[in-house]
Design an enzyme around this catalytic site. Structure first.
Site, PDB file in Angstrom:
ATOM      1  N   ASN A  31       0.860  -1.180   0.000  1.00  0.00           N
ATOM      2  CA  ASN A  31       0.000   0.000   0.000  1.00  0.00           C
ATOM      3  C   ASN A  31       0.904   1.241   0.000  1.00  0.00           C
ATOM      4  O   ASN A  31       2.135   1.130   0.076  1.00  0.00           O
ATOM      5  CB  ASN A  31      -0.979  -0.009   1.180  1.00  0.00           C
ATOM      6  CG  ASN A  31      -0.277  -0.050   2.535  1.00  0.00           C
ATOM      7  OD1 ASN A  31       0.793   0.540   2.730  1.00  0.00           O
ATOM      8  ND2 ASN A  31      -0.870  -0.757   3.490  1.00  0.00           N
ATOM      9  N   LEU A  32       0.304   2.410  -0.096  1.00  0.00           N
ATOM     10  CA  LEU A  32       1.100   3.636  -0.242  1.00  0.00           C
ATOM     11  C   LEU A  32       1.997   3.868   0.966  1.00  0.00           C
ATOM     12  O   LEU A  32       3.153   4.277   0.823  1.00  0.00           O
ATOM     13  CB  LEU A  32       0.173   4.836  -0.455  1.00  0.00           C
ATOM     14  CG  LEU A  32       0.860   6.175  -0.711  1.00  0.00           C
ATOM     15  CD1 LEU A  32       1.732   6.110  -1.962  1.00  0.00           C
ATOM     16  CD2 LEU A  32      -0.165   7.293  -0.829  1.00  0.00           C
TER      17      LEU A  32
ATOM     18  N   ASP B 163      -5.499  -8.314   1.479  1.00  0.00           N
ATOM     19  CA  ASP B 163      -5.548  -9.755   1.239  1.00  0.00           C
ATOM     20  C   ASP B 163      -6.388 -10.065  -0.003  1.00  0.00           C
ATOM     21  O   ASP B 163      -6.028 -10.907  -0.824  1.00  0.00           O
ATOM     22  CB  ASP B 163      -6.156 -10.483   2.445  1.00  0.00           C
ATOM     23  CG  ASP B 163      -5.318 -10.358   3.695  1.00  0.00           C
ATOM     24  OD1 ASP B 163      -4.108 -10.104   3.577  1.00  0.00           O
ATOM     25  OD2 ASP B 163      -5.879 -10.511   4.793  1.00  0.00           O
TER      26      ASP B 163
END
Length: 497
Positions: free
Chosen positions: A198-199, A268
């Site tokens: 993620n970022l 996920d």
């Protein structure tokens, strides 16, 4: 423009091997009606409890929910929670080899939830001690021949201490490896085909990125430094960005707008659907589109949920053809660049679009017929106030963009802070500038800019009597009438009394 997909994937033909950290997610649901007299905390009357595999277990459940074949290799404690994990995986048709360690508790996360809100989370965990990975590697080696994709699900709990060996073995077997990374050491994932941080996880490695250009440049450097083929960056409400080592073209997908109940397990779902879709024979860009759809579905559910194949197929078929997306300026420039490569004609219009009405819809439908792609740029809240007065806008810029992006005729929506769209027009260089009204073409703001680079300017007539201002005036008149009637009725009742 999203990559086109030739049909929904056949997940029954997919086979995925998942290796990573598993845990047991426990949920206690109840009602809250009072504050405890012992402390300023809500009292939850628990009436329902659930247990679900989490971490790599949730990745495997997501793959199984699609109807794909999945095998999970992991480590757990030799305890009641570990036995619950294996029982639930078996009931979900997940083949597994869970290495049970004695004297070590299975990682458990307990969430207390009331009225669809998470009130408290308690973690019960100890990082797994050093262990011999020989059994794990042996089972992995035997499972590889029946596998099309390997997924490494890393929650930094210790299972993937042998990640380099797992990657080496898969590469020797010619099997692609996807990794959902954690921590500061991307050297663990050297040689993988795709990583899906993620970022926040990405910026831990490369530093803070202020612009889209920073993400692209630093993403390419990360790929080169660690011999990784592709980076799929998940960005929450800003969607997903795909950066590939062999291509300068950055692919960005806007998030699919829907109500967000819980982001637990969304990462996920992304890597599970991405891996299963690749294992079903789709290209990376195609798998990205479907993973993005799945992420939009799963955040509308509570807890670490899964998305079924029929549910995903229904969402997939709804999005075929033109669709809306909210982009910032840099993302929009990239999207238009890809559209022009395909020879598409770009139509641009702008306005406040404060209260969307039938006149707006008819106008946008007409505008869309003038080209292949329609861009709608709207004034942000501050510029609407400057143009319309302190009482406007009625709806915030986020709400206005969400409504416009939901229209099938609109391809992309963006906002701007200027009083006029001239700066945007200079950057975007649309083929057609469209405006609604009863004035001449030469009076359209920005007409001279578009004509200077060979573009066309059109004025489309409005439907008489339909405007945001007239609607607001009618509402205010009706409110005044209602208030007057209410006062008269009250006066009559007083006289009777």
């Amino acid at each position: 423009m999203e990559p086109e997909i030739a049909g929904f994937p056949d997940y029954a033909a997919a086979s995925v091997l998942v290796v990573g950290d598993v845990m047991l997610d426990r949920y206690w649901f109840g009602e809250t009606a009072r504050i405890s007299p012992e402390a300023p905390v809500p009292v939850v009357n628990v009436h329902h409890m659930e247990e679900r595999p989490g971490g790599a277990g949730n990745v495997a459940l997501n793959i199984a929910a699609l109807g794909a074949n999945v095998t999970l290799i992991a480590i757990a404690g030799e305890d009641e929670a570990g036995r619950t994990l294996t029982d639930q995986l078996a009931s979900a048709r997940v083949s597994h080899d869970i290495h049970m360690l004695s004297g070590v508790p299975t990682i458990t996360k307990l969430r207390v939830i009331s009225r669809h809100q998470q009130l408290l989370r308690m973690d019960f965990e100890e990082k797994f001690p050093a262990f011999s990975p020989s059994r794990l590697l042996d089972y992995y080696q035997r499972a590889l021949p029946d596998t099309r994709i390997v997924i490494l699900s890393d929650y930094d709990k210790g299972t993937l201490s042998c990640a380099r060996e797992l990657i080496r073995m898969a590469r020797e077997a010619g099997i692609p490896v996807l990794a959902d990374p954690k921590g500061h050491d991307f050297g663990l994932y050297r040689g993988t085909d795709v990583v899906t941080p993620n970022l926040r996880e990405f910026e831990k490695i490369v530093g803070h990125c202020q612009r889209e250009e920073d993400i692209a440049i630093r993403g390419q450097k990360l790929l080169a430094d660690y011999d990784i083929d592709a980076l799929l960056l998940t960005r929450g409400e800003r969607g997903m960005t795909l950066i590939r080592r062999d291509s300068a073209d950055v692919v960005h997908l806007p998030a699919h707008a829907r109500e967000v109940f819980d982001v637990t397990g969304a990462g996920d779902t992304v890597i599970a659907v991405l891996g299963a879709t690749l294992a079903a024979g789709k290209k990376l860009t195609e798998a990205m589109v479907i993973a993005n759809l799945a992420a939009g579905l799963v955040v509308g559910k509570l807890g670490a949920a899964t998305v079924s194949s029929p549910e995903l197929a229904a969402a997939f078929h709804k999005t075929e053809g033109p669709h809306g997306g909210i982009l910032n300026e840099e993302q929009l420039i990239q999207a238009l660049g890809r559209a022009r490569i395909n020879g598409e004609r770009i139509v641009f219009t702008n306005g406040c679009f404060d209260i969307l009405h039938a006149g707006h819809v008819a106008y946008l439908q007409q505008a869309r017929t003038l080209g292949d792609r329609l861009v709608v740029a709207i004034n942000d809240d501050a510029s609407v106030q400057r143009l319309k007065g302190a009482a406007r806008p009625i709806n915030s810029v986020e709400q206005r963009m969400a409504v416009l992006s939901g229209l099938g005729v609109v391809d992309w929506v963006t906002s701007f802070a200027d009083d006029t769209p001239e700066r945007l027009l200079q950057m975007l260089r649309p083929d057609v500038l469209v405006k609604g009204g009863d004035y001449g073409v030469n009076e359209v703001v920005g007409a001279h800019i578009v004509r200077a680079f060979g573009g066309d300017v059109r004025v489309l007539g409005n439907i008489p009597g339909l405007s945001t201002s007239s609607i607001i005036d009618r509402v205010m008149q009706q409110n005044e009438k209602n208030e007057k009637n209410a006062k008269n009725e009250k006066s009559e009742r007083n006289e009777k009394d």
